[in-house]
Motif scaffolding. Structure first.
Motif, PDB file in Angstrom:
ATOM      1  N   ARG A  62       3.089  19.392 -14.929  1.00  0.00           N
ATOM      2  CA  ARG A  62       2.624  19.631 -16.309  1.00  0.00           C
ATOM      3  C   ARG A  62       1.581  20.748 -16.329  1.00  0.00           C
ATOM      4  NH1 ARG A  62       2.732  13.971 -16.427  1.00  0.00           N
ATOM      5  NH2 ARG A  62       0.472  13.852 -16.067  1.00  0.00           N
ATOM      6  N   ILE A  63       0.657  20.716 -15.372  1.00  0.00           N
ATOM      7  CA  ILE A  63      -0.384  21.749 -15.309  1.00  0.00           C
ATOM      8  C   ILE A  63       0.232  23.112 -15.037  1.00  0.00           C
ATOM      9  CG2 ILE A  63      -2.365  22.564 -13.967  1.00  0.00           C
ATOM     10  CD1 ILE A  63      -3.180  19.598 -13.660  1.00  0.00           C
ATOM     11  N   GLU A  64       1.209  23.165 -14.120  1.00  0.00           N
ATOM     12  CA  GLU A  64       1.863  24.450 -13.835  1.00  0.00           C
ATOM     13  C   GLU A  64       2.611  24.962 -15.057  1.00  0.00           C
ATOM     14  OE1 GLU A  64       4.203  23.724 -10.311  1.00  0.00           O
ATOM     15  OE2 GLU A  64       2.540  24.261  -9.005  1.00  0.00           O
ATOM     16  N   THR A  65       3.222  24.042 -15.794  1.00  0.00           N
ATOM     17  CA  THR A  65       3.932  24.442 -17.016  1.00  0.00           C
ATOM     18  C   THR A  65       2.939  25.027 -18.014  1.00  0.00           C
ATOM     19  OG1 THR A  65       5.568  22.717 -16.672  1.00  0.00           O
ATOM     20  CG2 THR A  65       5.429  23.619 -18.891  1.00  0.00           C
ATOM     21  N   ALA A 116       0.838  -1.205   0.000  1.00  0.00           N
ATOM     22  CA  ALA A 116       0.000   0.000   0.000  1.00  0.00           C
ATOM     23  C   ALA A 116       0.871   1.252   0.000  1.00  0.00           C
ATOM     24  CB  ALA A 116      -0.930  -0.006   1.208  1.00  0.00           C
ATOM     25  N   ARG A 117       1.971   1.235   0.769  1.00  0.00           N
ATOM     26  CA  ARG A 117       2.879   2.383   0.809  1.00  0.00           C
ATOM     27  C   ARG A 117       3.500   2.618  -0.570  1.00  0.00           C
ATOM     28  NH1 ARG A 117       6.110   1.291   5.207  1.00  0.00           N
ATOM     29  NH2 ARG A 117       4.752   2.557   6.487  1.00  0.00           N
ATOM     30  N   GLU A 118       3.908   1.548  -1.234  1.00  0.00           N
ATOM     31  CA  GLU A 118       4.502   1.665  -2.564  1.00  0.00           C
ATOM     32  C   GLU A 118       3.489   2.226  -3.562  1.00  0.00           C
ATOM     33  OE1 GLU A 118       7.129   1.759  -5.572  1.00  0.00           O
ATOM     34  OE2 GLU A 118       7.597   1.344  -3.473  1.00  0.00           O
ATOM     35  N   GLU A 119       2.241   1.714  -3.505  1.00  0.00           N
ATOM     36  CA  GLU A 119       1.202   2.231  -4.396  1.00  0.00           C
ATOM     37  C   GLU A 119       0.937   3.711  -4.119  1.00  0.00           C
ATOM     38  OE1 GLU A 119      -2.125  -0.349  -3.703  1.00  0.00           O
ATOM     39  OE2 GLU A 119      -1.268  -1.975  -4.889  1.00  0.00           O
ATOM     40  N   HIS A 120       0.916   4.088  -2.859  1.00  0.00           N
ATOM     41  CA  HIS A 120       0.710   5.496  -2.494  1.00  0.00           C
ATOM     42  C   HIS A 120       1.843   6.361  -3.035  1.00  0.00           C
ATOM     43  CE1 HIS A 120      -0.194   9.052  -0.151  1.00  0.00           C
ATOM     44  NE2 HIS A 120       1.030   9.018   0.346  1.00  0.00           N
ATOM     45  N   THR A 121       3.050   5.889  -2.868  1.00  0.00           N
ATOM     46  CA  THR A 121       4.209   6.644  -3.352  1.00  0.00           C
ATOM     47  C   THR A 121       4.121   6.839  -4.862  1.00  0.00           C
ATOM     48  OG1 THR A 121       5.546   5.738  -1.560  1.00  0.00           O
ATOM     49  CG2 THR A 121       6.744   6.669  -3.409  1.00  0.00           C
ATOM     50  N   GLN A 122       3.715   5.795  -5.580  1.00  0.00           N
ATOM     51  CA  GLN A 122       3.577   5.898  -7.031  1.00  0.00           C
ATOM     52  C   GLN A 122       2.472   6.888  -7.412  1.00  0.00           C
ATOM     53  OE1 GLN A 122       2.977   1.884  -8.369  1.00  0.00           O
ATOM     54  NE2 GLN A 122       5.149   1.346  -8.189  1.00  0.00           N
ATOM     55  N   ARG A 123       1.331   6.845  -6.690  1.00  0.00           N
ATOM     56  CA  ARG A 123       0.245   7.783  -6.977  1.00  0.00           C
ATOM     57  C   ARG A 123       0.681   9.217  -6.709  1.00  0.00           C
ATOM     58  NH1 ARG A 123      -3.025   3.932  -4.440  1.00  0.00           N
ATOM     59  NH2 ARG A 123      -3.088   5.177  -2.544  1.00  0.00           N
ATOM     60  N   VAL A 124       1.393   9.428  -5.599  1.00  0.00           N
ATOM     61  CA  VAL A 124       1.868  10.776  -5.262  1.00  0.00           C
ATOM     62  C   VAL A 124       2.821  11.275  -6.346  1.00  0.00           C
ATOM     63  CG1 VAL A 124       3.327  12.057  -3.637  1.00  0.00           C
ATOM     64  CG2 VAL A 124       1.499  10.604  -2.781  1.00  0.00           C
ATOM     65  N   ALA A 125       3.719  10.405  -6.809  1.00  0.00           N
ATOM     66  CA  ALA A 125       4.671  10.800  -7.853  1.00  0.00           C
ATOM     67  C   ALA A 125       3.930  11.151  -9.143  1.00  0.00           C
ATOM     68  CB  ALA A 125       5.679   9.679  -8.106  1.00  0.00           C
ATOM     69  N   ALA A 126       2.904  10.355  -9.485  1.00  0.00           N
ATOM     70  CA  ALA A 126       2.128  10.640 -10.701  1.00  0.00           C
ATOM     71  C   ALA A 126       1.382  11.963 -10.558  1.00  0.00           C
ATOM     72  CB  ALA A 126       1.146   9.499 -10.969  1.00  0.00           C
ATOM     73  N   LEU A 127       0.799  12.209  -9.387  1.00  0.00           N
ATOM     74  CA  LEU A 127       0.084  13.470  -9.170  1.00  0.00           C
ATOM     75  C   LEU A 127       1.028  14.668  -9.225  1.00  0.00           C
ATOM     76  CD1 LEU A 127      -2.421  12.395  -6.374  1.00  0.00           C
ATOM     77  CD2 LEU A 127      -2.971  12.998  -8.739  1.00  0.00           C
ATOM     78  N   ARG A 128       2.198  14.522  -8.651  1.00  0.00           N
ATOM     79  CA  ARG A 128       3.168  15.634  -8.689  1.00  0.00           C
ATOM     80  C   ARG A 128       3.618  15.908 -10.121  1.00  0.00           C
ATOM     81  NH1 ARG A 128       6.253  14.432  -3.091  1.00  0.00           N
ATOM     82  NH2 ARG A 128       4.649  15.394  -1.817  1.00  0.00           N
ATOM     83  N   ALA A 129       3.799  14.851 -10.904  1.00  0.00           N
ATOM     84  CA  ALA A 129       4.173  15.046 -12.309  1.00  0.00           C
ATOM     85  C   ALA A 129       3.048  15.757 -13.049  1.00  0.00           C
ATOM     86  CB  ALA A 129       4.475  13.698 -12.969  1.00  0.00           C
ATOM     87  N   GLU A 130       1.807  15.366 -12.748  1.00  0.00           N
ATOM     88  CA  GLU A 130       0.664  16.029 -13.381  1.00  0.00           C
ATOM     89  C   GLU A 130       0.572  17.491 -12.955  1.00  0.00           C
ATOM     90  OE1 GLU A 130      -4.176  15.437 -13.775  1.00  0.00           O
ATOM     91  OE2 GLU A 130      -2.947  13.823 -12.955  1.00  0.00           O
ATOM     92  N   ILE A 131       0.813  17.749 -11.662  1.00  0.00           N
ATOM     93  CA  ILE A 131       0.819  19.141 -11.171  1.00  0.00           C
ATOM     94  C   ILE A 131       1.876  19.949 -11.913  1.00  0.00           C
ATOM     95  CG2 ILE A 131       1.425  20.579  -9.176  1.00  0.00           C
ATOM     96  CD1 ILE A 131       0.026  18.472  -7.410  1.00  0.00           C
TER      97      ILE A 131
END
Length: 142
Positions: free
Chosen positions: A114-117, A97-112
């Motif tokens: 891209r959106i900021e760019t 669950a921690r690994e999945e959370h870390t992956q989701r957080v990383a994906a969300l930060r990458a999306e953030i």
């Protein structure tokens, strides 16, 4: 009341009952035997036999206690192993669950990012367009 004989399913009446149902005194033999001789040997033999029987009973009881303790220890060990398996399973689930959370957080930060760019690019486009329109408005007024 009763007899000194062994228990039997079809017990007989005691041989030393009198007419009125009370025990009679055992008939005394005319000559008393000496206190030594065979009586001592048989009591010594029976004492040794009693000691041996007691030692055997003690040994059986000790072995029984040891078997019971070993059985209880085996049950405790089995319970410890069961609990450890449960802990390991829960830890594995938590790690996943921690690994999945870390992956989701990383994906969300990458999306953030891209959106900021895109937002910054949109702001830059707007600023450029705003400046051009203002210049056009000034030229139109002049």
């Amino acid at each position: 009341m009763g007899s000194d004989g062994p228990f039997g399913e079809n017990a007989e009446l005691p041989k030393n009952l009198g007419e009125d149902g009370r025990k009679r005194a055992a008939p005394k033999s005319a000559g008393r035997k000496s206190a030594g001789g065979k009586a001592k040997k048989s009591s010594a033999r029976s004492a040794k036999a009693d000691d041996r029987k007691a030692a055997q009973a003690y040994e059986r009881e000790r072995q029984s206690r040891e078997r019971a303790e070993a059985k209880e220890e085996a049950a405790r060990q089995k319970e410890r192993e069961r609990r450890q398996r449960a802990v390991d399973k829960a830890q594995k689930t938590l790690d996943k669950a921690r690994e999945e959370h870390t992956q989701r957080v990383a994906a969300l930060r990458a999306e953030i990012e891209r959106i900021e760019t895109r937002l910054n690019a949109g702001d830059a486009d707007w600023t450029e367009k705003h400046d051009r329109l203002k210049a056009a408005l000034r030229r139109a007024r002049d």
